[in-house]
Design an enzyme around this catalytic site. Structure first.
Site, PDB file in Angstrom:
ATOM      1  N   ASP A  40      66.456  35.015  66.891  1.00 46.80           N
ATOM      2  CA  ASP A  40      65.863  35.595  68.108  1.00 46.80           C
ATOM      3  C   ASP A  40      66.487  35.051  69.393  1.00 46.80           C
ATOM      4  O   ASP A  40      65.847  35.056  70.445  1.00 46.80           O
ATOM      5  CB  ASP A  40      64.348  35.343  68.156  1.00 46.80           C
ATOM      6  N   CYS A  78      65.624  41.366  62.558  1.00 45.19           N
ATOM      7  CA  CYS A  78      66.325  40.403  61.698  1.00 45.19           C
ATOM      8  C   CYS A  78      67.020  40.995  60.476  1.00 45.19           C
ATOM      9  O   CYS A  78      68.234  40.860  60.327  1.00 45.19           O
ATOM     10  CB  CYS A  78      65.342  39.323  61.237  1.00 45.19           C
ATOM     11  N   HIS A 132      67.401  37.320  55.463  1.00 43.60           N
ATOM     12  CA  HIS A 132      66.092  37.401  56.108  1.00 43.60           C
ATOM     13  C   HIS A 132      65.052  36.528  55.419  1.00 43.60           C
ATOM     14  O   HIS A 132      64.596  36.816  54.327  1.00 43.60           O
ATOM     15  CB  HIS A 132      65.602  38.851  56.162  1.00 43.60           C
ATOM     16  N   HIS A 348      69.871  38.910  67.377  1.00 43.14           N
ATOM     17  CA  HIS A 348      69.496  39.959  68.334  1.00 43.14           C
ATOM     18  C   HIS A 348      68.844  39.269  69.520  1.00 43.14           C
ATOM     19  O   HIS A 348      68.563  38.064  69.487  1.00 43.14           O
ATOM     20  CB  HIS A 348      68.517  40.976  67.721  1.00 43.14           C
TER      21      HIS A 348
END
Length: 522
Positions: A40, A78, A132, A348
């Site tokens: 993140d 993700c 993930h 991201h």
């Protein structure tokens, strides 16, 4: 007593010994790979001109390597982002479009980046979140999913490293809530542990939070690997600054919440389609946020909570920065730094009140733009930056080329090695991203796929109805156009401006032609 070998045997033995030594030395000359994911992480770093962020260690790494200032994720969530960059394929090829999709179930024979490096003589090791969360993809690693010993409890094997707190009362409450949730639905995200406060600032040593304990394990593992004959590929995935914002108090103390500016673009983009924003369901899971509304409603976060959330995010970033610094110092102490490629990236971005929202999961650039920094042996142009367009899908072929191993022919990214050698050269004309808006989180309850293209001048998005079974788009339902030069925060959708109709038509055609038409001329 007769000699054990005759003369000809001694010659052969000497020959094979020399060949064996040469092969071993040849393996050792390949650089190690330290592949660092920061979950993140938007470009909230000093080296990206963020005036709030206190990140001296990552900034120092950038000063010894290359900083990419225009890198885009292929999907702002993700699982799809990581599936794409770890396979070198784009989302419509992996068919991983949202959190629940698993590339190994869709295409079992997929060869990931660490698998490819293992086939080329590397010893591959995984700690933390590279794929993930609790999907470590054991097939990809010689040593998959290493965890600090204190976290190897039976009930925690499917629990994410992001979900641990220090406070005993919080832990008790969290366990009770988890038990209740699992009775309603036994299979849950994070195994039901993603409940609790949205932040914590315990006055404890760095190693008492998961990321700190994991960093110590990574250092011990590096010491062990230093004695190995084979080069290593270590995937190290930090969980912060993912929610909840839990970090030692000293990192919170680096900042004064009153001095942290609120979002420069606090409103949903003017003229935006009704399905452009996510519902913020991620934040809604945490204590005190169950009542928050959809960004495209009348909901507004109050200033006190906004400042605390931003404070927690930056504290978490500084915590990770300190851990990265500790890791790099250890590499130098054990003599591995000079022959190790270090690449650090975010999967991201993350909205901190931007577009009236908290989280990721849109096609806006606040969610798509990410940091990417690389430092490697014998690198040219140390400390340089490039503002040419790159994508996370480019990492797979780039690392292969730097390591001197074969680049798979099916890669859908492009090695950025020529760009490191000449940071100002002309490169990709555009970056391509997308987002699958599912019915349960869209404002109107319908399903869409949004396709995005970023050029240096414009950001253009087309939204379509979507069939997830066939993976095909249907009716065009909306367009968005933003002027990246004059409106970098994407406050006004100008796709309807008649004077820009030719720009919209041109970008629409370029979007449909796809990534192959945007490749650099090598």
């Amino acid at each position: 007593m007769k000699n054990k070998y005759n003369y000809s045997q001694l010659i052969l033995l000497t020959f094979f010994t020399i060949c064996s030594c040469y092969a071993q030395n040849n393996i050792k000359t390949k650089p190690n790979i330290l592949f660092i994911s920061v979950d993140d992480l938007r470009p909230a770093l000093g080296v990206y001109d963020d005036t709030v962020a206190i990140t001296p260690n990552i900034d120092r790494l950038a000063g010894e390597g290359m900083t990419f200032r225009q890198t885009f994720s292929q999907v702002a969530v993700c699982a799809p982002s990581r599936a794409s960059l770890m396979t070198g394929l784009r989302p419509d090829s992996t068919r991983v479009w949202h959190l629940g999709d698993k590339f190994r179930e869709i295409y079992p024979s997929t060869v990931t980046m660490p698998q490819h490096f293992a086939k080329n003589g590397y010893h591959t090791v995984n700690l933390g979140k590279i794929f993930h969360n609790y999907m470590p993809d054991s097939i990809s690693w010689n040593e998959p999913d290493l965890r600090p010993s204190q976290y190897l409890q039976k009930d925690w094997l499917k629990r994410d490293g992001e979900t641990f707190y220090i406070d005993a009362e919080v832990n008790k409450s969290q366990a009770v809530k988890r038990d209740s949730l699992l009775k309603l639905k036994p299979v849950r995200y994070a195994d039901g542990w993603n409940t609790g406060p949205a932040w914590e600032a315990a006055d404890v040593h760095d190693t008492l939070y998961y990321d700190g304990a994991q960093t110590e394990l990574a250092k011990r593992t590096l010491t062990r690997l230093a004695n190995s004959e084979a080069p290593f590929y270590m995937g190290l995935g930090f969980f912060r600054p993912h929610l909840p914002f839990t970090a030692p108090k000293k990192y919170w103390d680096l900042y004064d919440a009153k001095d942290i500016p609120l979002a420069a673009n606090p409103n949903v983009a003017k003229n935006a389609p009704g399905h452009t924003m996510n519902s913020m369901y991620e934040l809604r899971h945490y204590d005190g946020f169950n009542d928050i509304g959809h960004p495209q409603s009348d909901f507004k976060m109050n200033e006190e909570r906004s400042r605390t959330l931003k404070h927690g995010y930056y504290a978490s970033v500084s915590y990770v920065d300190a851990l990265v610094g500790s890791l790099i110092a250890h590499l130098k102490e054990i003599g591995l730094y000079d022959n190790t490629v270090i690449i650090l990236w975010g999967d991201h971005g993350w909205k901190l009140g931007d577009h009236n929202s908290w989280g990721k999961m849109t096609n806006y650039n606040i969610d798509l733009q990410v940091p990417m920094i690389i430092r490697y042996p014998n690198q040219e142009n140390r400390g340089a930056q490039t503002f040419e367009i790159t994508e996370l899908v480019d990492m797979f072929p780039s690392l292969c080329e730097i390591a001197g191993i074969e680049v798979p022919s099916y890669m859908q990214g492009t090695s950025f090695l020529p760009l490191i050698k000449d940071p100002k050269r002309s490169w990709k004309s555009a970056a391509f991203s997308q987002f699958h808006r599912r019915p349960k989180v869209s404002a109107d309850g319908n399903r869409y796929m949004g396709y995005s293209i970023n050029t240096k001048e414009y950001h253009y998005i087309e939204w379509y109805t979507w069939d997830p079974k066939t993976g095909t788009k249907g009716e065009l339902t909306g367009k968005e156009l933003f002027d990246r030069i004059n409106d970098p925060h994407e406050t006004v959708n100008i796709a309807g401006n008649k004077e820009l109709s030719e720009v919209t038509i041109t970008l629409s055609k370029q979007l449909k032609k796809g990534w192959k038409q945007a490749l650099p001329h090598l």
